[in-house]
Design a protein around this motif. Sequence first.
Motif, mmCIF file in Angstrom:
data_model
loop_
_atom_site.group_PDB
_atom_site.id
_atom_site.type_symbol
_atom_site.label_atom_id
_atom_site.label_comp_id
_atom_site.label_asym_id
_atom_site.label_seq_id
_atom_site.Cartn_x
_atom_site.Cartn_y
_atom_site.Cartn_z
ATOM 1 N N GLN A 81 0.843 -1.186 0.000
ATOM 2 C CA GLN A 81 0.000 0.000 0.000
ATOM 3 C C GLN A 81 0.883 1.242 0.000
ATOM 4 N N VAL A 82 0.575 2.161 -0.882
ATOM 5 C CA VAL A 82 1.357 3.392 -1.004
ATOM 6 C C VAL A 82 0.634 4.522 -0.283
ATOM 7 N N GLN A 83 1.362 5.263 0.520
ATOM 8 C CA GLN A 83 0.797 6.421 1.205
ATOM 9 C C GLN A 83 1.665 7.647 0.974
ATOM 10 N N LEU A 84 1.029 8.790 0.811
ATOM 11 C CA LEU A 84 1.721 10.057 0.645
ATOM 12 C C LEU A 84 1.239 11.007 1.726
ATOM 13 N N VAL A 85 2.171 11.653 2.398
ATOM 14 C CA VAL A 85 1.817 12.595 3.456
ATOM 15 C C VAL A 85 2.518 13.922 3.198
ATOM 16 N N GLU A 86 1.704 14.970 2.988
ATOM 17 C CA GLU A 86 2.253 16.311 2.763
ATOM 18 C C GLU A 86 2.366 17.073 4.073
ATOM 19 N N SER A 87 3.281 18.011 4.104
ATOM 20 C CA SER A 87 3.416 18.906 5.247
ATOM 21 C C SER A 87 4.061 20.203 4.781
ATOM 22 N N GLY A 88 4.006 21.220 5.642
ATOM 23 C CA GLY A 88 4.688 22.475 5.350
ATOM 24 C C GLY A 88 3.792 23.624 4.938
ATOM 25 N N GLY A 89 2.505 23.361 4.790
ATOM 26 C CA GLY A 89 1.605 24.451 4.427
ATOM 27 C C GLY A 89 1.406 25.418 5.580
ATOM 28 N N GLY A 90 0.732 26.524 5.281
ATOM 29 C CA GLY A 90 0.463 27.506 6.324
ATOM 30 C C GLY A 90 0.074 28.847 5.739
ATOM 31 N N LEU A 91 0.095 29.847 6.598
ATOM 32 C CA LEU A 91 -0.234 31.214 6.213
ATOM 33 C C LEU A 91 1.050 32.008 6.031
ATOM 34 N N VAL A 92 1.160 32.695 4.900
ATOM 35 C CA VAL A 92 2.354 33.481 4.611
ATOM 36 C C VAL A 92 1.938 34.779 3.930
ATOM 37 N N GLN A 93 2.711 35.818 4.140
ATOM 38 C CA GLN A 93 2.407 37.102 3.506
ATOM 39 C C GLN A 93 2.852 37.098 2.047
ATOM 40 N N PRO A 94 2.228 37.920 1.230
ATOM 41 C CA PRO A 94 2.687 38.043 -0.168
ATOM 42 C C PRO A 94 4.169 38.369 -0.220
ATOM 43 N N GLY A 95 4.862 37.697 -1.144
ATOM 44 C CA GLY A 95 6.301 37.858 -1.256
ATOM 45 C C GLY A 95 7.094 36.886 -0.404
ATOM 46 N N GLY A 96 6.414 36.169 0.464
ATOM 47 C CA GLY A 96 7.080 35.229 1.352
ATOM 48 C C GLY A 96 7.361 33.884 0.692
ATOM 49 N N SER A 97 7.895 32.970 1.508
ATOM 50 C CA SER A 97 8.282 31.649 1.015
ATOM 51 C C SER A 97 7.744 30.549 1.921
ATOM 52 N N ARG B 149 8.128 25.962 2.129
ATOM 53 C CA ARG B 149 8.608 24.716 1.532
ATOM 54 C C ARG B 149 7.680 23.589 1.947
ATOM 55 N N LEU B 150 7.095 22.946 0.950
ATOM 56 C CA LEU B 150 6.244 21.787 1.191
ATOM 57 C C LEU B 150 7.065 20.518 1.050
ATOM 58 N N SER B 151 6.687 19.515 1.836
ATOM 59 C CA SER B 151 7.324 18.203 1.753
ATOM 60 C C SER B 151 6.254 17.148 1.544
ATOM 61 N N CYS B 152 6.635 16.091 0.856
ATOM 62 C CA CYS B 152 5.736 14.951 0.652
ATOM 63 C C CYS B 152 6.558 13.691 0.847
ATOM 64 N N VAL B 153 6.214 12.935 1.879
ATOM 65 C CA VAL B 153 6.915 11.690 2.176
ATOM 66 C C VAL B 153 6.075 10.526 1.667
ATOM 67 N N VAL B 154 6.708 9.653 0.913
ATOM 68 C CA VAL B 154 6.032 8.501 0.330
ATOM 69 C C VAL B 154 6.473 7.233 1.052
ATOM 70 N N LYS C 207 1.341 13.935 -5.676
ATOM 71 C CA LYS C 207 0.881 12.791 -6.471
ATOM 72 C C LYS C 207 2.067 11.952 -6.920
ATOM 73 N N LEU C 208 1.891 10.640 -6.847
ATOM 74 C CA LEU C 208 2.876 9.678 -7.347
ATOM 75 C C LEU C 208 2.239 8.886 -8.480
ATOM 76 N N VAL C 209 2.969 8.787 -9.586
ATOM 77 C CA VAL C 209 2.512 7.962 -10.708
ATOM 78 C C VAL C 209 3.567 6.909 -10.991
ATOM 79 N N GLN C 210 3.170 5.659 -10.946
ATOM 80 C CA GLN C 210 4.089 4.569 -11.249
ATOM 81 C C GLN C 210 3.322 3.382 -11.774
ATOM 82 N N SER C 211 3.869 2.766 -12.798
ATOM 83 C CA SER C 211 3.304 1.560 -13.377
ATOM 84 C C SER C 211 1.809 1.705 -13.677
ATOM 85 N N GLY C 212 1.429 2.851 -14.178
ATOM 86 C CA GLY C 212 0.045 3.068 -14.581
ATOM 87 C C GLY C 212 -0.920 3.394 -13.466
#
Length: 115
Positions: free
Chosen positions: A1-17, A19-24, A96-101
């Motif tokens: 079973q494949v699982q993907l977990v994103e993190s790193g989102g939030g509130l930021v001001q315009p012009g800011g930065s 970094r999102l991460s996705c662990v598979v 998103k992960l795409v592998q073997s169709g």
Amino acid sequence: QVQLVESGGGLVQPGGSLRLSCVVSGSIFSINVMAWYRQSPGKERELVTSITTGDSTYYAESVKGRFTISRANAKNTVYLQMNSLKPEDTAVYYCKLVQSGSSYWGQGTQVTVSS
């Protein structure tokens, strides 16, 4: 079973930065494509960027020069570095992960760009 977990989102001001991460986890093939999509309220989910196992990348015109996708295969992780953020970048970002169709999605992480 494949699982993907994103993190790193939030509130930021315009012009800011952010970094999102996705662990598979699970059965990951040696050849695959990882991608980031986003969806804003009332809009369809759109492709933001993608990267192959050979490190070939694609970027939507709206994020070229501001966003950078990268992957750390040893960590089964893909990153999205987002700079010079704009209010129109506000969305839920999905990995998103795409592998073997087959395609696998994460649950999404909210990014809000607002002053």
